[in-house]
Design a protein around this motif. Structure first.
Motif, PDB file in Angstrom:
ATOM      1  N   GLY A  69     -53.184 -42.121  22.970  1.00  0.00           N
ATOM      2  CA  GLY A  69     -53.252 -40.673  23.142  1.00  0.00           C
ATOM      3  C   GLY A  69     -54.564 -40.252  23.757  1.00  0.00           C
ATOM      4  N   LYS A  70     -54.887 -38.981  23.574  1.00  0.00           N
ATOM      5  CA  LYS A  70     -56.133 -38.431  24.085  1.00  0.00           C
ATOM      6  C   LYS A  70     -56.960 -37.882  22.921  1.00  0.00           C
ATOM      7  CE  LYS A  70     -54.578 -37.242  28.751  1.00  0.00           C
ATOM      8  NZ  LYS A  70     -55.506 -38.212  29.391  1.00  0.00           N
TER       9      LYS A  70
ATOM     10  N   TYR B  65     -61.934 -34.697  27.397  1.00  0.00           N
ATOM     11  CA  TYR B  65     -60.883 -35.551  26.841  1.00  0.00           C
ATOM     12  C   TYR B  65     -61.014 -36.967  27.393  1.00  0.00           C
ATOM     13  CZ  TYR B  65     -58.322 -31.549  24.924  1.00  0.00           C
ATOM     14  OH  TYR B  65     -57.948 -30.448  24.195  1.00  0.00           O
TER      15      TYR B  65
ATOM     16  N   ALA C 245     -50.474 -35.643  16.150  1.00  0.00           N
ATOM     17  CA  ALA C 245     -51.499 -34.827  16.794  1.00  0.00           C
ATOM     18  C   ALA C 245     -52.189 -33.963  15.739  1.00  0.00           C
ATOM     19  CB  ALA C 245     -50.867 -33.953  17.869  1.00  0.00           C
TER      20      ALA C 245
ATOM     21  N   ASP D 193     -58.969 -41.100  26.908  1.00  0.00           N
ATOM     22  CA  ASP D 193     -57.834 -41.848  26.362  1.00  0.00           C
ATOM     23  C   ASP D 193     -58.297 -42.797  25.253  1.00  0.00           C
ATOM     24  OD1 ASP D 193     -56.052 -40.687  28.171  1.00  0.00           O
ATOM     25  OD2 ASP D 193     -56.465 -42.202  29.696  1.00  0.00           O
TER      26      ASP D 193
ATOM     27  N   LYS E 130     -54.331 -35.503  20.754  1.00  0.00           N
ATOM     28  CA  LYS E 130     -53.123 -34.913  21.332  1.00  0.00           C
ATOM     29  C   LYS E 130     -52.417 -35.944  22.219  1.00  0.00           C
ATOM     30  CE  LYS E 130     -54.903 -32.880  25.625  1.00  0.00           C
ATOM     31  NZ  LYS E 130     -54.996 -31.642  26.432  1.00  0.00           N
ATOM     32  N   GLU E 131     -51.203 -35.584  22.639  1.00  0.00           N
ATOM     33  CA  GLU E 131     -50.376 -36.440  23.499  1.00  0.00           C
ATOM     34  C   GLU E 131     -50.252 -37.849  22.910  1.00  0.00           C
ATOM     35  OE1 GLU E 131     -51.628 -36.283  27.576  1.00  0.00           O
ATOM     36  OE2 GLU E 131     -51.963 -34.121  27.518  1.00  0.00           O
TER      37      GLU E 131
ATOM     38  N   THR F  64     -48.640 -41.176  21.535  1.00  0.00           N
ATOM     39  CA  THR F  64     -47.487 -42.071  21.668  1.00  0.00           C
ATOM     40  C   THR F  64     -47.600 -43.140  20.591  1.00  0.00           C
ATOM     41  OG1 THR F  64     -47.367 -41.731  24.065  1.00  0.00           O
ATOM     42  CG2 THR F  64     -46.243 -43.666  23.167  1.00  0.00           C
TER      43      THR F  64
END
Length: 338
Positions: free
Chosen positions: A81-82, A66, A131, A68, A118-119, A121
């Motif tokens: 996000g990732k 993963y 996501a 950023d 995922k994750e 913002t």
């Protein structure tokens, strides 16, 4: 001896830094590498060991960690996000049809890409990125033509690569055209050197013209091989056993994934293009005479990550992403020659 080692290290570092500033597309290798340009007159098998892109067939699996990302939409902060990627890549280079000083061959590339976001913002309340996990396939078909000639009593190799890219078997989503010439300049027992120029007609290319530098040198005292193939990459290689090699270096590749999106900020067909610089080490082992096993651990840095709508080019892409680097593992199997 110490002074020579310092000079060699400085030369290698300088070339590596220079290569990081040059962006390449998938098919650059088919324009910049020609057996005819290797003035040592090495055999096909030796050249295929030296340059993986000249092998007849290959398949590789890459698993990324993963990392950023920060995305901008029309120069506004869009989402953070990732991202994680898994990629299976295959290629096939057909045997060349030759007549007089001409050569014609075909190359087929297939890439399966699984991408997970995922994750997330979101920073624009009216335009949100969710996501997701996507699985996409990309097919590249290229026709490669080259011609050997002379200019001012020196050899020269001309090349033309016509390439179509699609996400299916019914129609092509993009056509690219590359043209190049290559001038072999030096021939010794352990050294070859050639230079050239590459022209890219490709909307996803950062620049339309790039220099070509092919330099190979084997240090007889240590057995180290320096392989410079710009704009593709730089590698240092050493035999560690019979039919086994260890190499370190940096190589760049471009990848394209096509999507059909219908939402508030992307409506219609789009393509996601990344230009990646992969640095690290790999072990290669030759078995069954012509089969090469490759195992490697590397770090992938994103030189560029952009999403293009139809009609957009590199400079005016709607969505641009700053993707951080990520470690990845690779395993591959390739066939040197028929």
């Amino acid at each position: 001896m110490i002074k020579n080692n310092i000079k060699f290290r400085a030369f290698l570092i300088g070339l590596t830094l220079w290569s990081c500033s040059v962006h390449a597309q998938n098919m650059v290798s088919m324009s910049s590498l020609h057996p005819e340009a290797d003035t040592i007159s090495a055999g096909k098998k030796e050249l295929a060991i030296r340059y993986p892109d000249l092998r007849q067939f290959g398949v590789s699996f890459n698993h990324f960690g993963y990392s950023d990302f920060d995305a901008k939409l029309n120069d506004r902060d869009f989402a953070h996000g990732k991202i994680r990627t898994e990629r299976i890549s295959t290629f096939f280079n057909s045997p060349a049809i030759k007549w007089k000083s001409n050569s014609l061959s075909a190359s087929i590339y297939y890439t399966y890409t699984s991408t997970e976001l995922k994750e997330i913002t979101n920073r624009l309340p009216d335009q949100e990125l969710a996501a997701l996990t996507t699985d996409k396939s990309t097919f590249d078909l290229a026709l490669n033509y080259s011609r050997s000639a002379t200019i001012f009593n020196r050899p020269i190799i001309y090349s033309l690569v016509a390439r179509g890219i699609t996400d299916g078997l019914n129609d092509f989503r993009r056509f690219n055209l590359n043209g190049s010439f290559n001038l072999p300049l030096k021939k010794t027992e352990n050294t070859t050197f050639s230079v050239g120029l590459l022209v890219l007609i490709d909307p996803s290319s950062p620049i339309p013209v790039e220099p070509i530098i092919n330099y190979y040198h084997k240090f007889t005292s240590s057995g180290l091989e320096l392989i410079v193939d710009l704009p593709n990459g730089i590698n240092v290689k050493k035999g560690v056993a019979k039919n086994a090699w260890f190499k370190v270096g940096s190589n760049q590749r471009s990848y394209t994934t096509f999507y059909d999106h219908h939402n508030t900020f992307l409506d219609g067909k789009v393509s996601y293009n990344t230009i990646e610089l992969n640095s690290g080490a790999a072990f290669e082992y030759l078995f069954a005479e012509n089969m090469m096993l490759t195992l490697g651990g590397r770090f992938s840095s994103f030189l560029s990550a952009k999403l293009f709508k139809d009609g957009e080019n590199y400079s005016d892409a709607s969505l641009r992403s700053d993707n951080k680097g990520a470690p990845y593992l690779t395993i591959g199997l390739s066939l040197l020659t028929f």
